[in-house]
Scaffold this active site. Structure first.
Site, PDB file in Angstrom:
ATOM      1  N   GLN A 130       0.806  -1.221   0.000  1.00  0.00           N
ATOM      2  CA  GLN A 130       0.000   0.000   0.000  1.00  0.00           C
ATOM      3  C   GLN A 130       0.843   1.277   0.000  1.00  0.00           C
ATOM      4  OE1 GLN A 130      -2.784  -1.671   3.270  1.00  0.00           O
ATOM      5  NE2 GLN A 130      -4.100  -0.380   2.032  1.00  0.00           N
ATOM      6  N   GLU A 186      -5.458   1.950  -1.553  1.00  0.00           N
ATOM      7  CA  GLU A 186      -6.529   1.262  -0.819  1.00  0.00           C
ATOM      8  C   GLU A 186      -7.043   0.074  -1.649  1.00  0.00           C
ATOM      9  OE1 GLU A 186      -7.519   1.009   2.168  1.00  0.00           O
ATOM     10  OE2 GLU A 186      -9.374  -0.078   1.761  1.00  0.00           O
ATOM     11  N   TRP A 187      -6.137  -0.841  -1.961  1.00  0.00           N
ATOM     12  CA  TRP A 187      -6.469  -2.105  -2.628  1.00  0.00           C
ATOM     13  C   TRP A 187      -7.319  -1.858  -3.882  1.00  0.00           C
ATOM     14  CZ3 TRP A 187      -2.836  -4.972  -0.874  1.00  0.00           C
ATOM     15  CH2 TRP A 187      -2.413  -4.834   0.439  1.00  0.00           C
ATOM     16  N   ASN A 190      -2.080 -10.672   8.658  1.00  0.00           N
ATOM     17  CA  ASN A 190      -3.066  -9.613   8.803  1.00  0.00           C
ATOM     18  C   ASN A 190      -4.376 -10.039   8.137  1.00  0.00           C
ATOM     19  OD1 ASN A 190      -3.866  -6.690   9.326  1.00  0.00           O
ATOM     20  ND2 ASN A 190      -4.336  -6.929   7.153  1.00  0.00           N
ATOM     21  N   GLU A 191      -5.436 -10.104   8.918  1.00  0.00           N
ATOM     22  CA  GLU A 191      -6.786 -10.327   8.398  1.00  0.00           C
ATOM     23  C   GLU A 191      -6.871 -11.495   7.416  1.00  0.00           C
ATOM     24  OE1 GLU A 191      -8.473  -6.665   6.947  1.00  0.00           O
ATOM     25  OE2 GLU A 191      -8.339  -5.710   8.893  1.00  0.00           O
ATOM     26  N   HIS A 237       0.760  -9.248   4.765  1.00  0.00           N
ATOM     27  CA  HIS A 237      -0.399  -8.363   4.582  1.00  0.00           C
ATOM     28  C   HIS A 237      -0.828  -8.472   3.115  1.00  0.00           C
ATOM     29  CE1 HIS A 237      -2.488  -4.651   6.458  1.00  0.00           C
ATOM     30  NE2 HIS A 237      -3.097  -4.868   5.310  1.00  0.00           N
ATOM     31  N   TYR A 292     -13.295  -1.556  12.035  1.00  0.00           N
ATOM     32  CA  TYR A 292     -13.691  -0.352  11.293  1.00  0.00           C
ATOM     33  C   TYR A 292     -15.168  -0.013  11.402  1.00  0.00           C
ATOM     34  CZ  TYR A 292      -9.104  -0.445   9.111  1.00  0.00           C
ATOM     35  OH  TYR A 292      -7.753  -0.406   8.914  1.00  0.00           O
ATOM     36  N   GLU A 314      -5.508  -2.036  14.026  1.00  0.00           N
ATOM     37  CA  GLU A 314      -6.004  -1.116  12.992  1.00  0.00           C
ATOM     38  C   GLU A 314      -7.349  -0.560  13.417  1.00  0.00           C
ATOM     39  OE1 GLU A 314      -6.259  -2.561   8.942  1.00  0.00           O
ATOM     40  OE2 GLU A 314      -4.309  -3.551   9.101  1.00  0.00           O
ATOM     41  N   TRP A 331      -5.049   3.284  11.680  1.00  0.00           N
ATOM     42  CA  TRP A 331      -4.916   3.011  10.244  1.00  0.00           C
ATOM     43  C   TRP A 331      -5.399   4.252   9.518  1.00  0.00           C
ATOM     44  CZ3 TRP A 331      -2.490  -0.690   7.516  1.00  0.00           C
ATOM     45  CH2 TRP A 331      -2.604  -0.569   6.123  1.00  0.00           C
TER      46      TRP A 331
HETATM   47  C1  GBH Z   1      -8.050  -3.328   6.452  1.00  0.00           C
HETATM   48  O1  GBH Z   1      -8.999  -4.153   5.913  1.00  0.00           O
HETATM   49  C2  GBH Z   1      -6.732  -3.658   5.859  1.00  0.00           C
HETATM   50  O2  GBH Z   1      -5.926  -4.397   6.752  1.00  0.00           O
HETATM   51  C3  GBH Z   1      -5.986  -2.490   5.311  1.00  0.00           C
HETATM   52  O3  GBH Z   1      -4.959  -2.914   4.482  1.00  0.00           O
HETATM   53  C4  GBH Z   1      -6.956  -1.579   4.615  1.00  0.00           C
HETATM   54  O4  GBH Z   1      -6.311  -0.522   3.946  1.00  0.00           O
HETATM   55  C5  GBH Z   1      -7.894  -1.030   5.633  1.00  0.00           C
HETATM   56  O5  GBH Z   1      -8.477  -2.026   6.405  1.00  0.00           O
HETATM   57  C6  GBH Z   1      -8.996  -0.163   5.059  1.00  0.00           C
HETATM   58  O6  GBH Z   1      -9.819  -0.873   4.212  1.00  0.00           O
HETATM   59  O7  GBH Z   1     -18.752  -4.463   3.379  1.00  0.00           O
HETATM   60  O8  GBH Z   1     -19.333  -2.249   3.979  1.00  0.00           O
HETATM   61  O9  GBH Z   1     -19.746  -3.983   5.521  1.00  0.00           O
HETATM   62  C7  GBH Z   1     -10.331  -3.867   6.216  1.00  0.00           C
HETATM   63  C8  GBH Z   1     -11.228  -4.982   5.754  1.00  0.00           C
HETATM   64  C9  GBH Z   1     -13.312  -5.786   5.105  1.00  0.00           C
HETATM   65  C10 GBH Z   1     -13.238  -3.956   6.678  1.00  0.00           C
HETATM   66  C11 GBH Z   1     -14.732  -5.453   4.786  1.00  0.00           C
HETATM   67  C12 GBH Z   1     -14.692  -3.656   6.390  1.00  0.00           C
HETATM   68  C13 GBH Z   1     -16.791  -4.653   5.674  1.00  0.00           C
HETATM   69  C14 GBH Z   1     -17.286  -3.348   5.138  1.00  0.00           C
HETATM   70  N1  GBH Z   1     -12.600  -4.644   5.591  1.00  0.00           N
HETATM   71  N2  GBH Z   1     -15.374  -4.788   5.896  1.00  0.00           N
HETATM   72  S1  GBH Z   1     -18.902  -3.526   4.459  1.00  0.00           S
END
Ligand code: GBH
Length: 477
Positions: free
Chosen positions: A21, A430-431, A170-171, A126, A301, A376, A423
């Protein structure tokens, strides 16, 4: 919400990033492609065709970026290592030679951090699997778990005298379900059976790597970062509660159980019987995966609201949850994710700080004594510098304030949470969203690579400095 709170003495304040990233420099010093290079360079996969080729150019800006961390007063910095830099010739059969230039980049980063008084925290994976391993099956293949443990041992042997905390994965939920079932992350596959095999090989990889690290560096502490969901059924009906059980099984229990208590949740295995017979789990694997971390990394998040889908109207899906083919939610045909209500982040994600406290409470209840770090937490907003050159991001300040208040409260109840990592340090790739979404407390102008701390960076620096949230801690300083 805005009352003052303080954190325990010695609370660890940090910021987090990930290699693909921020680093750029994708073909420098011997690095070979990872699945994210391939995915991002495949037309149609990322917004605007964005790639991590340059990203925030961190590879060439270590000194300046560490100086920035120092200005913020960070105690710790959580970064990930690009496996493709360390053993660029890895394949399914062997790890291949270690690339000294790749190791040297991270050794220098670690030394620069230590010289600045900042504790390095390493994440070994990651999401950027070397492409040659994907070509041999990726996380659907058992060999990947063994190669990962060998790579982890190499990194631990090199950095273990200066790094105290190694995070294996990570995740892994994202690796398995977004990568192999939804196809919205690399490698972009949409095969539910492959996703479940990936789950198992990631759990195995955690256990094998944790053992390999401890063998090389007995003093090392092991972490794993999970994106744990606070799953909220819309009503107390049996059908809504069953929807919540399924989602909790896939996102939380498929990883917590094998690592912390052993084996897979029987209900998830039964629910997915039509997809796979789970024969990728071999005898002895339960013991191999069962390595409780010294620290559980919690990434949080947004809340996850669920309800039973009655099929009377089109199914609601929160952004990113997909629908039908390409959904990460396998064996969840009767589940829907109601659109979030109230304020949203730029990702379309709902904002609810209670979820952070609830996942921490749940872990503390189910695994008393297990130390946690929030590895995060943060939010995307479309921040741009104003005419005076500053970046006002009041929504991010409010998001962080709310989540930190909730965290302070659950710590005051006795939950053993030892630190918090925002984070992210920098705006970054952002992927699948590319550079369209900004999560940093520091703004990056990608045309010039100029870094500008946002108001949230000043807010956060105030929290770090005072180890507390006060009514006016550094807000919009
Ligand atoms: C993280 O992933 C990552 O570790 C990081 O690399 C990334 O930049 C950061 O968060 C921000 O995205 O479908 O609307 O209900 C987060 C993974 C998976 C978190 C999907 C929120 C559901 C949102 N995400 N999840 S929703």
């Amino acid at each position: 919400m805005s009352a003052a709170r303080s954190f325990p003495p010695g609370f660890d304040w940090g910021a987090a990033t990930a290699a693909y990233q921020i680093e750029g420099a994708v073909d420098e010093d011997g690095r070979t492609p990872s699945i994210w290079d391939t995915y991002a360079h495949t037309p149609g996969r990322t917004v605007g065709g964005d790639t991590g080729d340059v990203a925030a150019d961190h590879y060439h800006r270590v000194d300046a970026d560490v100086a920035l961390m120092r200005e913020l007063g960070l105690h710790s910095y959580r970064f990930s290592i690009s496996w493709s830099r360390i053993t660029p010739q890895v394949d399914a059969e062997r790890l291949g030679p270690v690339n000294p230039a790749g190791l040297a980049f991270y050794a220098r980063l670690v030394d620069t951090l230590l010289a600045a008084g900042i504790t390095p925290v390493v994440t070994l994976y990651h999401w950027d699997l070397p492409q040659a391993l994907e070509d041999a099956g990726g996380w659907t293949s058992r060999a990947t778990s063994y190669r990962f443990a060998e790579y982890a041992a190499v990194v631990a042997a090199e950095l273990g005298d200066r790094v105290g905390l190694f995070t294996t994965l990570n995740e892994p939920w994202c690796s398995a379900f977004l990568g192999y079932a939804a196809g919205v992350h690399a490698p972009g596959r949409t095969d539910p059976a492959a996703a479940l095999a990936a789950v198992h090989h990631l759990n195995l990889a955690h256990g094998l790597a944790a053992r390999a690290i401890r063998e090389r560096v007995p003093s090392a502490r092991i972490a794993v970062s999970l994106n744990l969901a606070w799953v909220v059924p819309e009503t107390g009906s049996a059908a809504d509660r069953d929807a919540a059980r399924r989602v909790d099984g896939l996102q939380n229990r498929l990883f917590l159980q094998p690592m912390l208590t052993g084996g897979y949740p029987a209900d998830v295995v039964a629910d997915t019987a039509d997809i796979t017979d789970w024969s990728f789990v071999r005898s002895g694997d339960e013991e191999l995966a069962l390595v409780p971390p010294d620290v559980l990394g919690v990434n949080y998040y947004t809340p996850t609201h669920v309800r039973h889908w009655t099929r009377e109207r089109p199914r609601e899906t929160a952004d990113g949850h997909g629908d039908g083919t390409g959904s990460p939610w396998i064996a969840c045909d009767d589940v829907e994710f109601p659109r979030p209500v109230g304020p949203l982040t730029d990702m379309g994600w709902g904002i609810d700080a209670r979820g952070l406290a609830e996942v921490v409470r749940r872990i503390d209840r189910e695994h008393p004594g297990l130390e946690m770090v929030v590895t995060e937490n943060g939010a995307a907003f479309p921040d741009e510098p104003g005419s005076d050159g500053t970046v006002a991001d009041p929504e991010r300040v409010a998001y962080l304030r709310g989540h930190l208040a909730a965290l302070a409260d659950v710590i005051a109840e006795g939950a053993p949470v030892r630190g918090y990592y925002v984070w992210s340090l920098l705006d970054n790739f952002e992927w699948a969203w590319g550079y369209a979404k900004r999560f940093g407390v520091v703004h990056v102008d990608y045309a010039t690579q100029v870094r500008t701390p946002k108001d949230s960076a000043r807010f956060y620096a105030g929290v770090v400095r005072t180890n507390s949230l006060t009514l006016d801690t550094g807000d919009a300083a």
